[in-house]
Design a protein around this motif. Structure first.
Motif, short mmCIF file in Angstrom:
data_model
loop_
_atom_site.label_atom_id
_atom_site.label_comp_id
_atom_site.label_asym_id
_atom_site.label_seq_id
_atom_site.Cartn_x
_atom_site.Cartn_y
_atom_site.Cartn_z
N GLU A 1 0.86 -1.19 0.00
CA GLU A 1 0.00 0.00 0.00
C GLU A 1 0.89 1.24 0.00
OE1 GLU A 1 -2.81 -0.06 3.15
OE2 GLU A 1 -4.00 -1.68 2.28
N SER A 2 1.70 1.33 -1.01
CA SER A 2 2.65 2.44 -1.12
C SER A 2 2.44 3.24 -2.40
CB SER A 2 4.10 1.91 -1.08
OG SER A 2 4.33 1.02 -2.16
N GLY A 3 1.26 3.13 -2.96
CA GLY A 3 0.93 3.92 -4.14
C GLY A 3 0.12 5.14 -3.77
N VAL A 4 0.17 6.14 -4.61
CA VAL A 4 -0.67 7.33 -4.47
C VAL A 4 -1.30 7.58 -5.83
CG1 VAL A 4 -0.75 9.81 -4.07
CG2 VAL A 4 0.71 8.36 -2.64
N PHE A 5 -2.63 7.57 -5.85
CA PHE A 5 -3.33 7.82 -7.11
C PHE A 5 -3.93 9.23 -7.10
CE2 PHE A 5 -7.19 7.69 -9.79
CZ PHE A 5 -6.58 7.42 -11.00
N VAL A 6 -3.51 10.03 -8.05
CA VAL A 6 -4.02 11.39 -8.22
C VAL A 6 -5.14 11.33 -9.24
CG1 VAL A 6 -3.46 13.77 -8.78
CG2 VAL A 6 -1.71 12.29 -7.76
N GLU A 7 -6.33 11.70 -8.83
CA GLU A 7 -7.51 11.57 -9.69
C GLU A 7 -7.40 12.43 -10.95
OE1 GLU A 7 -10.94 12.38 -7.36
OE2 GLU A 7 -10.39 10.94 -5.80
N LYS A 8 -7.04 13.69 -10.78
CA LYS A 8 -6.86 14.59 -11.92
C LYS A 8 -5.88 15.67 -11.49
CE LYS A 8 -9.46 17.07 -15.48
NZ LYS A 8 -10.80 17.50 -15.95
N CYS A 9 -4.65 15.54 -11.94
CA CYS A 9 -3.58 16.41 -11.46
C CYS A 9 -3.81 17.85 -11.94
CB CYS A 9 -2.24 15.90 -11.94
SG CYS A 9 -0.85 16.93 -11.39
N GLN A 10 -4.01 18.76 -11.01
CA GLN A 10 -4.23 20.15 -11.40
C GLN A 10 -2.93 20.83 -11.84
OE1 GLN A 10 -5.76 22.59 -8.24
NE2 GLN A 10 -4.19 22.00 -6.77
N TYR A 11 -1.79 20.26 -11.46
CA TYR A 11 -0.50 20.77 -11.92
C TYR A 11 -0.41 20.62 -13.45
CZ TYR A 11 4.61 21.52 -11.71
OH TYR A 11 5.89 22.01 -11.86
N LEU A 12 -0.79 19.44 -13.94
CA LEU A 12 -0.80 19.20 -15.38
C LEU A 12 -1.97 19.90 -16.05
CD1 LEU A 12 0.17 17.76 -17.94
CD2 LEU A 12 -1.09 15.72 -17.19
N GLU A 13 -3.13 19.87 -15.41
CA GLU A 13 -4.32 20.48 -15.99
C GLU A 13 -4.15 21.99 -16.16
OE1 GLU A 13 -9.16 20.41 -15.25
OE2 GLU A 13 -7.80 20.08 -13.57
N GLU A 14 -3.50 22.63 -15.19
CA GLU A 14 -3.32 24.08 -15.24
C GLU A 14 -2.19 24.47 -16.20
OE1 GLU A 14 -4.35 27.91 -14.50
OE2 GLU A 14 -5.34 26.18 -13.61
N SER A 15 -1.10 23.71 -16.21
CA SER A 15 0.04 24.03 -17.08
C SER A 15 -0.23 23.65 -18.53
CB SER A 15 1.29 23.31 -16.59
OG SER A 15 1.16 21.90 -16.73
N LYS A 16 -1.00 22.56 -18.73
CA LYS A 16 -1.33 22.08 -20.07
C LYS A 16 -0.08 21.85 -20.91
CE LYS A 16 -5.88 24.33 -20.16
NZ LYS A 16 -5.82 24.81 -18.76
N CYS A 17 0.94 21.29 -20.28
CA CYS A 17 2.20 21.09 -20.99
C CYS A 17 2.87 19.80 -20.53
CB CYS A 17 3.13 22.27 -20.74
SG CYS A 17 4.73 22.14 -21.57
#
Length: 257
Positions: free
Chosen positions: A167-183
């Motif tokens: 149990e050492s995973g982390v799931f990010v549902e929708k990364c706002q870092y990527l969503e905001e940068s769009k790059c």
């Protein structure tokens, strides 16, 4: 004078029946139906998790932004998260090579921790149980301290190459870092690669990050080393990438990845 007495019978009582039953069996059925309806409404309304910023989130953002300004050499006029992403893009554009940008991002991550903590963690915690304890710990700390940056995320179970499951995973549902940068380049060179390097070199914890550029989710796998040929490095540029549109490149080319 004759009086005629007529006997008029009294009106027949009218009984009105209501569709109501006070029996225990009927009441139980009604309550069960109500519960089922409530459950259906509740499950259908929970479409997306929302993260509510805590008391420390402003502190984390200010600290991260301060380190970015020191590395970039200037600040953004925009406040909050939008200004933070603008600084990240400046960091990306400042680097002449991918490794130069990644090294700068690693320096920022390292500067956010007291040096002694990193050294002790790598020396004393990372070797325990073949790295399992350290991997489980950093996964939980990531969820507790980084949702302001990435958005809603949770600890999950991952499969290791040796067949074990941690149990050492982390799931990010929708990364706002990527969503905001769009790059893609911002994601790869200022987040994925430097973060993997930081945890391995300075905390003794292998990490593989698997961003999905279609739905903007991301899977962290603490305890799993990235492959030598990381397929996510050579990704096409997003159609909404502001850097690509500024340079008039098509979506098949990411100038910064």
């Amino acid at each position: 004078m004759t009086i005629l007495l007529l006997h008029v019978p009294p009106p027949t009582p009218t009984t009105i029946l209501f569709s109501y039953s006070s029996s225990p069996r009927s009441t139980t059925r009604t309550l069960n139906l109500t519960r089922r309806l409530r459950c259906r409404v509740s499950s259908s309304s929970e479409v997306k998790s929302e993260y509510k910023p805590g008391a420390l989130d402003d502190f984390f953002m200010r600290s991260f932004r301060t380190k970015l300004v020191e590395e970039v050499g200037s600040d953004s006029d925009k406040p909050g998260y939008v200004g933070l992403i603008e600084l990240v893009k400046l960091l990306l554009l400042k680097g002449r090579t991918r490794s130069e940008t990644s090294d700068a991002a690693v320096r920022i991550l390292k500067s956010l921790f007291p040096p002694l903590i990193l050294e002790l963690y790598k020396l004393l915690v990372a070797p325990i149980a073949q790295g399992k304890i350290a991997a489980l710990m950093v996964a939980r700390v990531t969820v507790l301290t980084c949702q302001w940056l990435m958005g809603p995320c949770k600890v999950n179970t991952i499969d290791l190459p040796n067949g074990e499951s941690w149990e050492s995973g982390v799931f990010v549902e929708k990364c706002q870092y990527l969503e905001e940068s769009k790059c893609v380049g911002v994601c790869i060179n200022t987040c994925k690669l430097p973060t993997q390097t930081f945890f391995k070199d300075y905390m003794g914890v292998p990490l593989l990050m698997e961003p999905d550029f279609k739905d903007y989710s991301c899977q962290f796998k603490f305890g799993v080393a990235p492959p030598e040929d990381d397929g996510n490095v050579n990704e096409p540029c997003l159609e909404t990438c502001s850097i690509a549109s500024r340079r008039k490149l098509n979506s098949g080319e990411c100038p910064m990845a």
